[in-house]
Scaffold this active site. Structure first.
Site, PDB file in Angstrom:
ATOM      1  N   GLU A  40       0.814  -1.227   0.000  1.00 32.40           N
ATOM      2  CA  GLU A  40       0.000   0.000   0.000  1.00 32.40           C
ATOM      3  C   GLU A  40       0.846   1.276   0.000  1.00 32.40           C
ATOM      4  O   GLU A  40       0.625   2.184   0.795  1.00 32.40           O
ATOM      5  CB  GLU A  40      -0.962  -0.024   1.196  1.00 32.40           C
ATOM      6  CG  GLU A  40      -1.864  -1.244   1.181  1.00 32.40           C
ATOM      7  CD  GLU A  40      -2.729  -1.392   2.442  1.00 32.40           C
ATOM      8  OE1 GLU A  40      -2.714  -0.498   3.298  1.00 32.40           O
ATOM      9  OE2 GLU A  40      -3.430  -2.419   2.547  1.00 32.40           O
ATOM     10  N   ASN A  96       2.186  -5.279  -3.023  1.00 27.99           N
ATOM     11  CA  ASN A  96       0.778  -5.596  -2.741  1.00 27.99           C
ATOM     12  C   ASN A  96      -0.020  -4.314  -2.497  1.00 27.99           C
ATOM     13  O   ASN A  96       0.432  -3.424  -1.774  1.00 27.99           O
ATOM     14  CB  ASN A  96       0.748  -6.471  -1.477  1.00 27.99           C
ATOM     15  CG  ASN A  96      -0.605  -7.096  -1.182  1.00 27.99           C
ATOM     16  OD1 ASN A  96      -1.203  -7.705  -2.071  1.00 27.99           O
ATOM     17  ND2 ASN A  96      -1.081  -6.967   0.037  1.00 27.99           N
ATOM     18  N   HIS A  98     -10.315  -6.197  -2.134  1.00 28.49           N
ATOM     19  CA  HIS A  98     -11.365  -5.814  -1.177  1.00 28.49           C
ATOM     20  C   HIS A  98     -12.446  -5.051  -1.957  1.00 28.49           C
ATOM     21  O   HIS A  98     -12.270  -3.880  -2.302  1.00 28.49           O
ATOM     22  CB  HIS A  98     -10.795  -4.911  -0.078  1.00 28.49           C
ATOM     23  CG  HIS A  98      -9.834  -5.602   0.823  1.00 28.49           C
ATOM     24  ND1 HIS A  98     -10.222  -6.607   1.686  1.00 28.49           N
ATOM     25  CD2 HIS A  98      -8.494  -5.442   1.013  1.00 28.49           C
ATOM     26  CE1 HIS A  98      -9.162  -7.029   2.364  1.00 28.49           C
ATOM     27  NE2 HIS A  98      -8.102  -6.357   1.974  1.00 28.49           N
ATOM     28  N   GLU A 135      -6.216 -10.692  -0.899  1.00 31.48           N
ATOM     29  CA  GLU A 135      -7.040 -10.388   0.283  1.00 31.48           C
ATOM     30  C   GLU A 135      -8.522 -10.284  -0.091  1.00 31.48           C
ATOM     31  O   GLU A 135      -9.231  -9.387   0.385  1.00 31.48           O
ATOM     32  CB  GLU A 135      -6.577  -9.072   0.934  1.00 31.48           C
ATOM     33  CG  GLU A 135      -5.110  -9.032   1.286  1.00 31.48           C
ATOM     34  CD  GLU A 135      -4.677  -7.761   2.031  1.00 31.48           C
ATOM     35  OE1 GLU A 135      -5.552  -7.012   2.530  1.00 31.48           O
ATOM     36  OE2 GLU A 135      -3.465  -7.527   2.117  1.00 31.48           O
ATOM     37  N   ASP A 152     -12.327 -10.071  -0.413  1.00 33.79           N
ATOM     38  CA  ASP A 152     -13.620 -10.139   0.265  1.00 33.79           C
ATOM     39  C   ASP A 152     -14.552  -9.139  -0.403  1.00 33.79           C
ATOM     40  O   ASP A 152     -14.098  -8.235  -1.109  1.00 33.79           O
ATOM     41  CB  ASP A 152     -13.540  -9.958   1.790  1.00 33.79           C
ATOM     42  CG  ASP A 152     -12.837  -8.705   2.256  1.00 33.79           C
ATOM     43  OD1 ASP A 152     -12.668  -7.762   1.461  1.00 33.79           O
ATOM     44  OD2 ASP A 152     -12.466  -8.652   3.457  1.00 33.79           O
TER      45      ASP A 152
HETATM   46  O1  G3I Z   1      -3.437  -6.067  19.065  1.00 33.87           O
HETATM   47  C1  G3I Z   1      -4.555  -5.435  19.669  1.00 33.87           C
HETATM   48  C2  G3I Z   1      -4.918  -6.151  20.898  1.00 33.87           C
HETATM   49  O2  G3I Z   1      -3.874  -6.044  21.833  1.00 33.87           O
HETATM   50  C3  G3I Z   1      -6.212  -5.578  21.447  1.00 33.87           C
HETATM   51  O3  G3I Z   1      -6.635  -6.333  22.541  1.00 33.87           O
HETATM   52  C4  G3I Z   1      -7.305  -5.567  20.390  1.00 33.87           C
HETATM   53  C5  G3I Z   1      -8.559  -4.904  20.877  1.00 33.87           C
HETATM   54  O4  G3I Z   1      -9.308  -4.414  19.793  1.00 33.87           O
HETATM   55  O5  G3I Z   1      -6.845  -4.870  19.276  1.00 33.87           O
HETATM   56  C6  G3I Z   1      -5.708  -5.493  18.705  1.00 33.87           C
HETATM   57  O6  G3I Z   1      -5.313  -4.864  17.538  1.00 33.87           O
HETATM   58  C7  G3I Z   1      -6.140  -5.056  16.424  1.00 33.87           C
HETATM   59  C8  G3I Z   1      -5.389  -5.822  15.372  1.00 33.87           C
HETATM   60  O7  G3I Z   1      -6.152  -5.888  14.187  1.00 33.87           O
HETATM   61  C9  G3I Z   1      -5.012  -7.223  15.800  1.00 33.87           C
HETATM   62  O8  G3I Z   1      -6.149  -7.976  16.033  1.00 33.87           O
HETATM   63  C10 G3I Z   1      -6.538  -3.688  15.908  1.00 33.87           C
HETATM   64  O9  G3I Z   1      -7.381  -3.055  16.857  1.00 33.87           O
HETATM   65  C11 G3I Z   1      -7.237  -3.821  14.592  1.00 33.87           C
HETATM   66  O10 G3I Z   1      -7.421  -2.517  14.056  1.00 33.87           O
HETATM   67  C12 G3I Z   1      -6.402  -4.640  13.639  1.00 33.87           C
HETATM   68  O11 G3I Z   1      -7.088  -4.674  12.421  1.00 33.87           O
HETATM   69  C13 G3I Z   1      -6.416  -5.269  11.317  1.00 33.87           C
HETATM   70  C14 G3I Z   1      -6.138  -4.228  10.254  1.00 33.87           C
HETATM   71  O12 G3I Z   1      -5.509  -4.858   9.154  1.00 33.87           O
HETATM   72  C15 G3I Z   1      -5.240  -3.120  10.756  1.00 33.87           C
HETATM   73  O13 G3I Z   1      -4.881  -2.271   9.726  1.00 33.87           O
HETATM   74  C16 G3I Z   1      -7.313  -6.345  10.753  1.00 33.87           C
HETATM   75  O14 G3I Z   1      -7.459  -7.391  11.709  1.00 33.87           O
HETATM   76  C17 G3I Z   1      -6.706  -6.906   9.462  1.00 33.87           C
HETATM   77  O15 G3I Z   1      -7.623  -7.730   8.826  1.00 33.87           O
HETATM   78  C18 G3I Z   1      -6.357  -5.775   8.524  1.00 33.87           C
HETATM   79  O16 G3I Z   1      -5.733  -6.315   7.393  1.00 33.87           O
HETATM   80  C19 G3I Z   1      -5.379  -5.394   6.349  1.00 33.87           C
HETATM   81  C20 G3I Z   1      -4.137  -5.936   5.666  1.00 33.87           C
HETATM   82  O17 G3I Z   1      -3.127  -6.171   6.611  1.00 33.87           O
HETATM   83  C21 G3I Z   1      -3.648  -4.998   4.571  1.00 33.87           C
HETATM   84  N1  G3I Z   1      -4.707  -4.718   3.621  1.00 33.87           N
HETATM   85  C22 G3I Z   1      -5.987  -4.254   4.206  1.00 33.87           C
HETATM   86  C23 G3I Z   1      -6.458  -5.228   5.264  1.00 33.87           C
HETATM   87  C24 G3I Z   1      -7.825  -4.825   5.807  1.00 33.87           C
HETATM   88  O18 G3I Z   1      -7.741  -3.603   6.483  1.00 33.87           O
END
Ligand code: G3I
Length: 361
Positions: free
Chosen positions: A166, A207, A243, A272, A274
């Site tokens: 990105e 990517n 996406h 990715e 969906d």
């Molecule tokens: O790690 C913390 C944890 O300590 C805490 O307890 C919890 C409470 O909400 O949050 C955790 O962090 C979260 C993290 O995922 C791990 O689960 C974040 O809040 C959450 O925002 C984060 O979201 C991820 C997101 O990337 C962040 O940018 C999504 O799961 C994940 O699916 C998403 O994936 C991205 C790809 O990497 C890149 N392309 C887009 C895609 C979708 O956004």
């Protein structure tokens, strides 16, 4: 074809040959509904394609149906979060690869390849890095070390790396990030060179999202990777995240866009996929969603060196979508109770109806 690609292809072929012939469990026998008769991974193997999913490690640990379907339906896995920088180096100099290693071990036991995600990104960086007062030379050394240590740790166990993720804005300009500000645009090619030094056999990908069709962003990625290829930078492929949302018209022209990258001698992958919608779902929305998935897979199957098709999670039970797009969701192949949706059936019939020959650059 470079030796690295031949080796990878050979390993991939032998793994495919060793795929466990996972059969459908009777409904409820292991705590969930029956898996479909011929899992996607078997159908995809006939088309010389890896079909993957992003994996949520909490779900993998706690939910036996999720675990079973992750192993039986897919021939590749991507860690949804646990290979990201904030996860692997939460404190400077203290690596924690335990969760990612766990997934890599799961993959090995299930005859699956691993997409490494992600080495250089503007998001999910550890606080010590984003709030540290580092100069350009220090940041360059920090990035070099992160890439080198992480790729070396997984050397020989990761099939494809998302090296840079990105890096572009929608208008095709480079995204403002800690890396661009401190290091300038050269951070991109440096990242590929450093990753290649650390594991010469891993396939190295750029990517991004909203690059599946032609437009300023996809053109910018095309210009970048054309230049990198011409300059001998070790880049092997381009990932199209996929996406989609049914709120917009479904994209057209994706196969033609993938094809121009293919003609550069690059692998491609859907990384990715969906297709989200305003919830609740209904039959009409689910049918449009299925068509979105079908088009993404069709574009990949039409592209000779599209090597994998990965969904960003496979069940509506666990998805990043509702947390990011309030009011939207139901973006995945299975519903919250693991019933296959029309989207699943669309991929199934698309894979079953094709006979894609093996192809090599
Ligand atoms: O790690 C913390 C944890 O300590 C805490 O307890 C919890 C409470 O909400 O949050 C955790 O962090 C979260 C993290 O995922 C791990 O689960 C974040 O809040 C959450 O925002 C984060 O979201 C991820 C997101 O990337 C962040 O940018 C999504 O799961 C994940 O699916 C998403 O994936 C991205 C790809 O990497 C890149 N392309 C887009 C895609 C979708 O956004």
């Amino acid at each position: 074809m470079p030796l690295s690609r031949l080796v990878t292809a050979a390993v991939a072929t032998s793994c495919l040959a060793l795929l466990p012939l996972v059969t459908a469990s009777p409904a409820g026998a292991s705590g969930g509904p029956a898996a479909p008769d011929r899992p996607l991974r078997q159908l995809a193997a006939d088309d010389h394609l890896r079909v993957g999913t992003a994996v949520d490690m909490s779900a993998l640990a706690d939910d036996s149906v999720y675990r079973r379907l992750t192993g039986s339906e897919f021939s590749a896995v991507t860690p949804e979060n646990v290979m990201k920088w904030e996860s692997v180096e939460p404190r400077q100099g203290e690596y924690d690869y335990a969760a990612a290693d766990h997934l890599v071990d799961f993959a090995r036991r299930h005859g699956q390849q691993v997409r490494g995600h992600v080495l250089v990104w503007h998001s999910q960086l550890p606080p010590w890095l984003t709030s540290g007062d580092f100069g350009a030379d220090q940041l360059r050394a920090i990035l070099h070390r992160h890439i080198t240590d992480t790729v070396r740790h997984f050397r020989g166990r990761v099939w494809q790396w998302d090296v840079v993720n990105e890096a572009f804005n929608e208008d095709g300009t480079l995204r403002d990030s800690i890396w661009l500000r401190a290091l300038g645009p050269g951070y991109i090619e440096d990242a590929f060179r450093w990753a290649h030094e650390a594991d010469p056999h891993a396939l190295l990908f750029y990517n991004d999202y909203n690059t599946e069709w032609t437009g300023p962003k996809s053109d910018a990625v095309y210009d970048l990777v054309s230049r990198l290829r011409a300059e001998g930078v070790p880049i092997d492929g381009v990932g199209f995240q996929g996406h989609l949302s049914i709120r917009y018209d479904l994209p057209t022209g994706m196969a033609a866009n993938f094809a121009r990258f293919d003609r550069l001698g690059l692998d491609t992958a859907v990384t990715e996929a969906d297709v989200r919608m305003a919830v609740p779902a209904d039959d009409a929305k689910s049918a449009t969603q299925a068509e979105g998935y079908r088009r993404l897979l069709d574009a990949c199957l039409r592209t000779p060196h599209c090597v994998s098709f990965t969904v960003w999670g496979f069940t509506d039970r666990y998805s990043w979508v509702p947390g990011t797009f309030p009011g939207e969701g139901a973006a995945n192949l299975f519903d919250e109770d693991y019933r296959p949706k029309p989207a699943y059936r669309a991929l199934e019939s698309e894979l079953a109806g094709r006979a894609r020959p093996r192809s090599a650059h």
